[in-house]
Write a protein that holds these residues in place. Structure first.
Motif, short mmCIF file in Angstrom:
data_model
loop_
_atom_site.label_atom_id
_atom_site.label_comp_id
_atom_site.label_asym_id
_atom_site.label_seq_id
_atom_site.Cartn_x
_atom_site.Cartn_y
_atom_site.Cartn_z
N HIS A 80 0.78 -1.29 0.04
CA HIS A 80 0.10 0.00 -0.04
C HIS A 80 1.06 1.21 -0.12
CE1 HIS A 80 -4.08 1.73 0.29
NE2 HIS A 80 -3.42 2.73 0.74
N VAL A 81 0.51 2.12 -0.96
CA VAL A 81 1.21 3.34 -0.94
C VAL A 81 0.31 4.54 -0.20
CG1 VAL A 81 2.10 5.22 -2.63
CG2 VAL A 81 2.11 2.68 -3.26
N TYR A 82 1.20 5.35 0.57
CA TYR A 82 0.67 6.53 1.11
C TYR A 82 1.24 7.70 0.62
CZ TYR A 82 -1.50 3.54 4.55
OH TYR A 82 -2.32 2.51 4.79
N GLU A 122 5.63 -0.54 13.00
CA GLU A 122 4.00 0.18 13.00
C GLU A 122 4.61 1.50 12.63
OE1 GLU A 122 1.35 0.27 16.75
OE2 GLU A 122 2.65 2.16 16.79
N ILE A 123 3.79 1.97 11.44
CA ILE A 123 3.90 3.01 10.90
C ILE A 123 2.91 4.12 11.12
CG2 ILE A 123 3.98 4.01 8.61
CD1 ILE A 123 4.83 1.00 8.03
N ASP A 124 3.37 5.31 11.45
CA ASP A 124 2.43 6.25 11.84
C ASP A 124 1.96 7.23 10.56
OD1 ASP A 124 2.45 5.84 14.41
OD2 ASP A 124 4.25 6.87 14.62
N ILE A 125 0.83 7.32 10.40
CA ILE A 125 0.15 8.23 9.12
C ILE A 125 -0.69 9.21 9.62
CG2 ILE A 125 -1.16 7.99 6.91
CD1 ILE A 125 -0.01 4.73 7.15
N ASP A 126 -0.42 10.30 9.08
CA ASP A 126 -0.94 11.55 9.56
C ASP A 126 -2.52 11.43 9.35
OD1 ASP A 126 -1.27 14.37 10.31
OD2 ASP A 126 -1.08 14.94 8.17
N GLY A 127 -3.35 11.58 10.44
CA GLY A 127 -4.86 11.72 10.12
C GLY A 127 -5.26 10.06 10.12
#
Ligand SMILES: Cc1cc2nc3c(=O)[nH]c(=O)nc-3n(C[C@H](O)[C@H](O)[C@H](O)COP(=O)(O)OP(=O)(O)OC[C@H]3O[C@@H](n4cnc5c(N)ncnc54)[C@H](O)[C@@H]3O)c2cc1C
Length: 377
Positions: free
Chosen positions: A27-29, A126-131
């Motif tokens: 998955h790409v952010y 664990e990856i933090d993704i804004d919002g």
């Protein structure tokens, strides 16, 4: 594996495609709210990438190109000094970007989502993704470009290095000129060199990918030695007065810089190139930097594209290197192996850093042969 990719430009999309081709859950952010829209310029065709994708059942002919026939060097009067056959297939950033987007399933990319941090634990990352909620994955691939936040987090003391010269760049529709005016530039990669600067121009597809005569665009680049801090400050300050680190994008050059560019063109360039510069509505500016991340992987995090290594534009390889990174990573992460993900990434990273390090070194060598940059760069 479950793989999160930070950044949905050429490196991120290429890796998403190659890694999903071999069965990973990707998955790409992308932090930009909408798909990217380049007004951007020429890039060479991504041969390895096209071959890999075709082997995995994708149709890649849309990554089309405008072939050049001759490499010509002209003098300031426009007289041809040297001419040799050269078949360089040029495409454009937009064409490549659009075809990568079209090949990747839409549910594999989220826009307006910025990767802001990560924490590794025994069984994953664990990856933090804004919002949003944090996302658990087996690995994080940072494709977040030259100003990579991930690289800064992994190597806080590392800084990219200014190469002592800049590039003015522009794209202009072929149709702005009469066919006769630009006859000498069509089919050719045309260059002009003098002390401390070098100009080049070639055709690329139209913004919609068109290849027909009259619907294509000229891409031009003008490299100039520039170490005057005041001039760099002026040209890196945009039309709204904001100072940028390395580049001003199309449409944001200040009126003062545009005027200065036209004056320099009148003083130093052959008439045909002066015309290209003057008629370009949205030229852009870039200071040239070299960057090679101290390592391309740390634990479950790997770096790709410009985040891993930024090469000089005249090696014609920024985009193709990103695509080659993607192919190499997929090859490293396919097949049966006893190695765990960290070991596989470490192996890939060492091999890849070695390969692109050689490409990176080519940049200063080429630049020096053109009289660009300073000797110690
Ligand atoms: C709109 C655009 C137009 C371009 N046009 C040209 C061109 O015409 N010619 C050329 O040679 N090169 C162009 N480039 C640069 C070129 O894409 C790169 O030099 C090269 O292809 C390597 O790409 P990259 O994907 O590593 O980096 P980049 O293309 O710089 O992409 C990095 C991406 O990561 C995203 N990002 C950054 N941080 C985060 C984060 N924390 N979380 C999520 N997303 C993040 C950015 O929004 C960006 O989309 C362009 C880049 C962009 C973004």
């Amino acid at each position: 594996m479950k793989i999160v990719i930070a950044g949905g430009s050429i490196a991120g999309l290429s890796s998403a495609l190659t890694l999903s081709c071999i069965g990973h859950d990707v998955h790409v952010y992308e932090r930009s709210d909408v798909p990217l829209r380049g007004k951007g310029g020429g890039v060479v065709v991504l041969r390895h990438m096209m071959k890999f994708l075709e082997q995995h059942g994708h149709y890649t002919q849309k990554m089309i190109s405008v072939p050049t026939v001759m490499r010509r060097r002209i003098d300031v009067n426009g007289t041809v000094l040297t001419e040799e056959p050269e078949k360089l297939p040029f495409s454009s950033w937009d064409t490549v970007y659009r075809s990568l987007c079209a090949m990747l399933s839409k549910d594999r990319i989220s826009y307006g989502r910025e990767v802001v941090g990560f924490t590794e634990h025994d069984n994953g990352i664990e990856i933090d993704i804004d919002g949003g909620e944090p996302v658990d994955a087996d690995m994080l691939l940072a494709a977040d470009g030259i100003g990579s936040r991930t690289r800064a987090k992994l190597f806080p003391n590392y800084e990219s290095k200014f190469a002592g010269y800049v590039a003015w760049r522009g794209i202009i529709d072929e149709s702005v000129f009469s066919p006769l005016e630009v006859e000498a530039l069509v089919n050719n990669f045309t260059m002009f060199r003098d002390a401390g600067h070098m100009f080049m121009a070639f055709l690329i597809p139209g913004l919609d990918g068109a290849l027909e005569p009259g619907r294509r665009r000229f891409n031009w680049l003008w490299y100039r030695n520039e170490t005057d801090a005041a001039a760099l400050h002026r040209h890196l300050t945009d039309d709204l007065g904001h100072r940028h680190h390395a580049s001003i994008s199309p449409g944001h050059l200040s009126a003062e810089s545009f005027e200065e560019l036209c004056e320099l063109a009148t003083r130093h360039l052959p008439a045909i190139f002066q015309q290209l510069v003057r008629e370009t509505r949205e030229p852009f500016f870039q200071s040239i930097f070299d960057a090679l991340s101290p390592s391309f992987s740390v634990g479950r995090v790997a770096l790709t594209g410009d985040a891993a290594c930024t090469v000089r534009p005249h090696t014609a390889s920024g985009t193709s290197k990103a695509a080659d990174d993607a192919v190499a990573l997929a090859e490293a992460l396919s097949g049966d192996t006893e190695l765990n993900v960290k070991e596989l990434l470490a192996l890939w990273a060492a091999n890849r850093r070695d390969a692109v390090g050689r490409l990176l070194a080519k940049g200063p060598e080429l630049a020096a042969s053109f009289g660009l940059g300073s000797a110690d760069m």
